[in-house]
Design a protein around this motif. Structure first.
Motif, PDB file in Angstrom:
ATOM      1  N   VAL A 198       0.856  -1.173   0.000  1.00 43.55           N
ATOM      2  CA  VAL A 198       0.000   0.000   0.000  1.00 43.55           C
ATOM      3  C   VAL A 198       0.895   1.226   0.000  1.00 43.55           C
ATOM      4  N   SER A 241      -0.135   8.103  -1.033  1.00 43.51           N
ATOM      5  CA  SER A 241      -1.297   8.274  -1.915  1.00 43.51           C
ATOM      6  C   SER A 241      -2.588   7.906  -1.175  1.00 43.51           C
ATOM      7  N   SER A 242      -2.523   6.926  -0.288  1.00 45.76           N
ATOM      8  CA  SER A 242      -3.701   6.563   0.491  1.00 45.76           C
ATOM      9  C   SER A 242      -4.139   7.703   1.391  1.00 45.76           C
ATOM     10  N   GLU A 245      -5.666  10.454  -0.771  1.00 45.87           N
ATOM     11  CA  GLU A 245      -7.035  10.089  -1.148  1.00 45.87           C
ATOM     12  C   GLU A 245      -8.001  10.285   0.012  1.00 45.87           C
TER      13      GLU A 245
END
Length: 78
Positions: free
Chosen positions: A63, A67-68, A71
């Motif tokens: 993961v 970017s998680s 988002e």
């Protein structure tokens, strides 16, 4: 009062108990000996080792934390 947990090798247990018994009476309120070990240690270890191998082989995707989080922030701001 505070509780302190000390993990001691079986071969050194008597040495530690001797030290505890010889402390002043007001230093140690009480103590107990537990011979139980973490019942799920081996199970968790096996799962983590499998997960590690799956990540290394590409079977389990890594993961991308940055970017998680980006988002998530976008979703929360919407």
């Amino acid at each position: 009062m505070q509780t302190i947990h000390i993990n001691v090798d079986e071969s050194k247990k008597d040495i530690l108990l001797n030290i505890v018994k010889n402390l002043k009476e007001d230093v140690v309120k009480s103590y107990s000996i537990s011979t139980t070990e973490d019942a799920f240690y081996e199970e968790r270890k096996k799962r983590l080792m499998t997960l590690r191998e799956d990540i290394k082989s590409g079977k389990e995707p890594m993961v991308d934390f940055e970017s998680s989080v980006d988002e998530l922030i976008e979703e929360l701001q919407a």
